[in-house]
Motif scaffolding. Sequence first.
Motif, PDB file in Angstrom:
ATOM      1  N   SER A 132      -7.148   2.140   0.001  1.00 37.50           N
ATOM      2  CA  SER A 132      -6.960   1.111  -0.765  1.00 37.50           C
ATOM      3  C   SER A 132      -5.890   0.194  -0.348  1.00 37.50           C
ATOM      4  CB  SER A 132      -6.257   1.738  -2.275  1.00 37.50           C
ATOM      5  OG  SER A 132      -7.085   2.762  -2.748  1.00 37.50           O
ATOM      6  N   PHE A 133      -6.020  -1.050  -0.721  1.00 37.54           N
ATOM      7  CA  PHE A 133      -4.581  -2.015  -0.397  1.00 37.54           C
ATOM      8  C   PHE A 133      -3.795  -1.472  -1.662  1.00 37.54           C
ATOM      9  CE2 PHE A 133      -7.111  -4.773   2.398  1.00 37.54           C
ATOM     10  CZ  PHE A 133      -6.415  -4.749   3.610  1.00 37.54           C
ATOM     11  N   VAL A 134      -2.413  -1.276  -1.440  1.00 36.81           N
ATOM     12  CA  VAL A 134      -1.384  -0.978  -2.531  1.00 36.81           C
ATOM     13  C   VAL A 134      -0.439  -1.952  -2.088  1.00 36.81           C
ATOM     14  CG1 VAL A 134       0.075   0.712  -3.587  1.00 36.81           C
ATOM     15  CG2 VAL A 134      -2.167   1.514  -2.256  1.00 36.81           C
ATOM     16  N   PHE A 135      -0.145  -2.405  -3.483  1.00 38.16           N
ATOM     17  CA  PHE A 135       0.979  -3.638  -3.691  1.00 38.16           C
ATOM     18  C   PHE A 135       2.036  -2.926  -4.470  1.00 38.16           C
ATOM     19  CE2 PHE A 135      -3.296  -5.563  -3.586  1.00 38.16           C
ATOM     20  CZ  PHE A 135      -2.906  -6.845  -2.659  1.00 38.16           C
ATOM     21  N   ASN A 136       3.422  -2.997  -3.961  1.00 34.74           N
ATOM     22  CA  ASN A 136       4.485  -2.347  -4.418  1.00 34.74           C
ATOM     23  C   ASN A 136       5.526  -3.409  -4.824  1.00 34.74           C
ATOM     24  OD1 ASN A 136       3.900   0.554  -3.833  1.00 34.74           O
ATOM     25  ND2 ASN A 136       3.310  -0.369  -1.883  1.00 34.74           N
ATOM     26  N   SER A 171       4.360  -9.028  -3.295  1.00 40.78           N
ATOM     27  CA  SER A 171       4.602  -7.670  -3.483  1.00 40.78           C
ATOM     28  C   SER A 171       5.561  -7.400  -2.092  1.00 40.78           C
ATOM     29  CB  SER A 171       3.083  -7.115  -2.632  1.00 40.78           C
ATOM     30  OG  SER A 171       3.132  -5.797  -2.610  1.00 40.78           O
ATOM     31  N   GLU A 172       6.502  -6.631  -2.446  1.00 40.74           N
ATOM     32  CA  GLU A 172       7.616  -6.466  -1.476  1.00 40.74           C
ATOM     33  C   GLU A 172       7.195  -5.518  -0.147  1.00 40.74           C
ATOM     34  OE1 GLU A 172      10.449  -7.246  -4.880  1.00 40.74           O
ATOM     35  OE2 GLU A 172       8.746  -6.209  -4.851  1.00 40.74           O
ATOM     36  N   ILE A 173       6.202  -4.607  -0.730  1.00 39.24           N
ATOM     37  CA  ILE A 173       5.638  -3.733   0.267  1.00 39.24           C
ATOM     38  C   ILE A 173       4.360  -3.480  -0.024  1.00 39.24           C
ATOM     39  CG2 ILE A 173       5.672  -1.434   1.546  1.00 39.24           C
ATOM     40  CD1 ILE A 173       8.642  -1.127   0.388  1.00 39.24           C
ATOM     41  N   THR A 174       3.548  -4.258   1.034  1.00 36.67           N
ATOM     42  CA  THR A 174       2.155  -4.038   0.886  1.00 36.67           C
ATOM     43  C   THR A 174       1.548  -3.091   1.971  1.00 36.67           C
ATOM     44  OG1 THR A 174       2.057  -6.080   0.324  1.00 36.67           O
ATOM     45  CG2 THR A 174      -0.082  -5.322   0.689  1.00 36.67           C
ATOM     46  N   THR A 175       0.382  -2.302   1.618  1.00 32.72           N
ATOM     47  CA  THR A 175      -0.031  -1.293   2.671  1.00 32.72           C
ATOM     48  C   THR A 175      -1.459  -1.136   2.397  1.00 32.72           C
ATOM     49  OG1 THR A 175       0.085   0.881   1.199  1.00 32.72           O
ATOM     50  CG2 THR A 175       2.142   0.333   2.590  1.00 32.72           C
ATOM     51  N   LEU A 176      -2.144  -0.879   3.617  1.00 32.92           N
ATOM     52  CA  LEU A 176      -3.478  -0.304   3.671  1.00 32.92           C
ATOM     53  C   LEU A 176      -3.421   1.250   3.785  1.00 32.92           C
ATOM     54  CD1 LEU A 176      -6.583  -0.715   3.400  1.00 32.92           C
ATOM     55  CD2 LEU A 176      -6.717  -0.449   5.739  1.00 32.92           C
ATOM     56  N   SER A 177      -3.698   2.031   2.480  1.00 30.92           N
ATOM     57  CA  SER A 177      -3.418   3.484   2.431  1.00 30.92           C
ATOM     58  C   SER A 177      -4.628   3.965   2.762  1.00 30.92           C
ATOM     59  CB  SER A 177      -2.833   3.860   1.219  1.00 30.92           C
ATOM     60  OG  SER A 177      -1.440   3.514   1.051  1.00 30.92           O
ATOM     61  N   LEU A 178      -4.595   5.225   3.825  1.00 32.04           N
ATOM     62  CA  LEU A 178      -6.070   5.880   3.743  1.00 32.04           C
ATOM     63  C   LEU A 178      -5.726   7.261   3.487  1.00 32.04           C
ATOM     64  CD1 LEU A 178      -5.464   3.848   6.611  1.00 32.04           C
ATOM     65  CD2 LEU A 178      -8.128   4.595   6.616  1.00 32.04           C
ATOM     66  N   CYS A 179      -6.039   7.749   2.265  1.00 29.49           N
ATOM     67  CA  CYS A 179      -5.828   8.934   1.736  1.00 29.49           C
ATOM     68  C   CYS A 179      -6.699   9.996   1.854  1.00 29.49           C
ATOM     69  CB  CYS A 179      -5.521   8.964   0.247  1.00 29.49           C
ATOM     70  SG  CYS A 179      -4.304   7.870  -0.244  1.00 29.49           S
ATOM     71  N   ASP A 180      -6.468  10.998   2.808  1.00 27.88           N
ATOM     72  CA  ASP A 180      -7.372  12.188   3.020  1.00 27.88           C
ATOM     73  C   ASP A 180      -7.570  12.978   1.884  1.00 27.88           C
ATOM     74  OD1 ASP A 180      -8.659  14.526   4.101  1.00 27.88           O
ATOM     75  OD2 ASP A 180      -7.969  13.972   6.178  1.00 27.88           O
ATOM     76  N   ILE A 206      11.044   1.452  -5.303  1.00 29.11           N
ATOM     77  CA  ILE A 206       9.962   0.858  -5.792  1.00 29.11           C
ATOM     78  C   ILE A 206       9.637   1.234  -7.189  1.00 29.11           C
ATOM     79  CG2 ILE A 206       7.285   0.784  -5.602  1.00 29.11           C
ATOM     80  CD1 ILE A 206       7.471   1.383  -2.620  1.00 29.11           C
ATOM     81  N   ASP A 207       9.527   0.279  -8.088  1.00 27.88           N
ATOM     82  CA  ASP A 207       9.435   0.424  -9.433  1.00 27.88           C
ATOM     83  C   ASP A 207       7.904   0.392  -9.918  1.00 27.88           C
ATOM     84  OD1 ASP A 207      12.223   0.585  -9.877  1.00 27.88           O
ATOM     85  OD2 ASP A 207      11.911  -1.462  -9.736  1.00 27.88           O
ATOM     86  N   HIS A 208       6.982  -0.414  -9.283  1.00 32.23           N
ATOM     87  CA  HIS A 208       5.600  -0.497  -9.780  1.00 32.23           C
ATOM     88  C   HIS A 208       4.739  -0.617  -8.448  1.00 32.23           C
ATOM     89  CE1 HIS A 208       7.305  -1.485 -13.809  1.00 32.23           C
ATOM     90  NE2 HIS A 208       8.313  -2.188 -13.155  1.00 32.23           N
ATOM     91  N   ALA A 209       3.512  -0.135  -8.728  1.00 36.04           N
ATOM     92  CA  ALA A 209       2.437  -0.175  -7.718  1.00 36.04           C
ATOM     93  C   ALA A 209       1.176  -0.512  -8.282  1.00 36.04           C
ATOM     94  CB  ALA A 209       2.299   1.157  -7.031  1.00 36.04           C
ATOM     95  N   LEU A 210       0.466  -1.200  -7.490  1.00 31.72           N
ATOM     96  CA  LEU A 210      -0.988  -1.566  -7.993  1.00 31.72           C
ATOM     97  C   LEU A 210      -1.875  -1.062  -6.746  1.00 31.72           C
ATOM     98  CD1 LEU A 210      -2.276  -4.828  -9.763  1.00 31.72           C
ATOM     99  CD2 LEU A 210      -3.516  -3.918  -7.619  1.00 31.72           C
ATOM    100  N   ALA A 211      -3.221  -0.575  -7.055  1.00 32.91           N
ATOM    101  CA  ALA A 211      -3.908  -0.074  -5.930  1.00 32.91           C
ATOM    102  C   ALA A 211      -5.331  -0.837  -6.059  1.00 32.91           C
ATOM    103  CB  ALA A 211      -4.408   1.319  -5.839  1.00 32.91           C
ATOM    104  N   LEU A 212      -5.743  -1.551  -4.996  1.00 25.36           N
ATOM    105  CA  LEU A 212      -7.213  -2.185  -4.778  1.00 25.36           C
ATOM    106  C   LEU A 212      -8.056  -1.206  -3.928  1.00 25.36           C
ATOM    107  CD1 LEU A 212      -8.744  -4.802  -5.661  1.00 25.36           C
ATOM    108  CD2 LEU A 212      -7.871  -5.682  -3.489  1.00 25.36           C
ATOM    109  N   PRO A 213      -8.897  -0.542  -4.445  1.00 24.65           N
ATOM    110  CA  PRO A 213      -9.669   0.441  -3.577  1.00 24.65           C
ATOM    111  C   PRO A 213     -10.796  -0.390  -2.946  1.00 24.65           C
ATOM    112  CG  PRO A 213     -10.386   0.642  -6.009  1.00 24.65           C
ATOM    113  CD  PRO A 213      -9.288  -0.599  -5.848  1.00 24.65           C
ATOM    114  N   LEU A 214     -10.994  -0.077  -1.521  1.00 22.64           N
ATOM    115  CA  LEU A 214     -11.988  -0.598  -0.956  1.00 22.64           C
ATOM    116  C   LEU A 214     -13.127   0.593  -0.385  1.00 22.64           C
ATOM    117  CD1 LEU A 214      -9.960  -2.707   2.012  1.00 22.64           C
ATOM    118  CD2 LEU A 214     -10.602  -3.239  -0.380  1.00 22.64           C
TER     119      LEU A 214
END
Length: 195
Positions: free
Chosen positions: A140-144, A42-51, A123-131
């Motif tokens: 979610s961890f999000v892979f971009n 993943s070029e950019i990986t985040t832990l995203s906290l969506c309110d 970014i062209d593609h994203a995959l989210a792994l919800p926690l």
Amino acid sequence: MPNAVCWLRAAFACLGAIGEGCPTPREFARRGVIHLPRLVASEITTLSLCDLTTGRRRVVGDPPHAFSRAELEAFDRHFREHPLVRFHTGNPDGGAHRISDSVDATAFRATALYADYYARTGIDHALALPLHVDERLLVSFVFNRRGCDFRDEERDLLELLRAPLSALYRQSCALAQARSKLASASGRAATPARD
């Protein structure tokens, strides 16, 4: 099978590195975005906290500060129409999910979200792994990625990590709350009583 065995060994090592020493939620996030791309590129990986109440997102990412303030604001403008946000809030047990699992690539590139956010970030593609998903919060961890989308096998391999990562996330939050309560109680105990 040898590849699967190697991946499982790497996955166990990754989980150990993320969860070692009962990290704080912030440290859990930092370790996750550093170690997880070693399993799925993943070029950019985040832990995203969506309110989900305010429609705003906070991120811890690797590389750090990968997104500018303008890019983060662009995401928030399209928060509720994002395919991954919509999928996981509508399917709390939906598991690892790519944007392309919800919408065709051509149709996605025609959206305002793509034009305002994804085209800007490259970014062209994203995959989210919800926690964690509830009525207020989606974590979610999000892979971009740029270029090629995530393969089915990559999505399925990350799904195998969802339960242990979710448990580590809950543990980090519970320990942070306990530490906060203990510190608060200690502060009260140290304060002399007034007449």
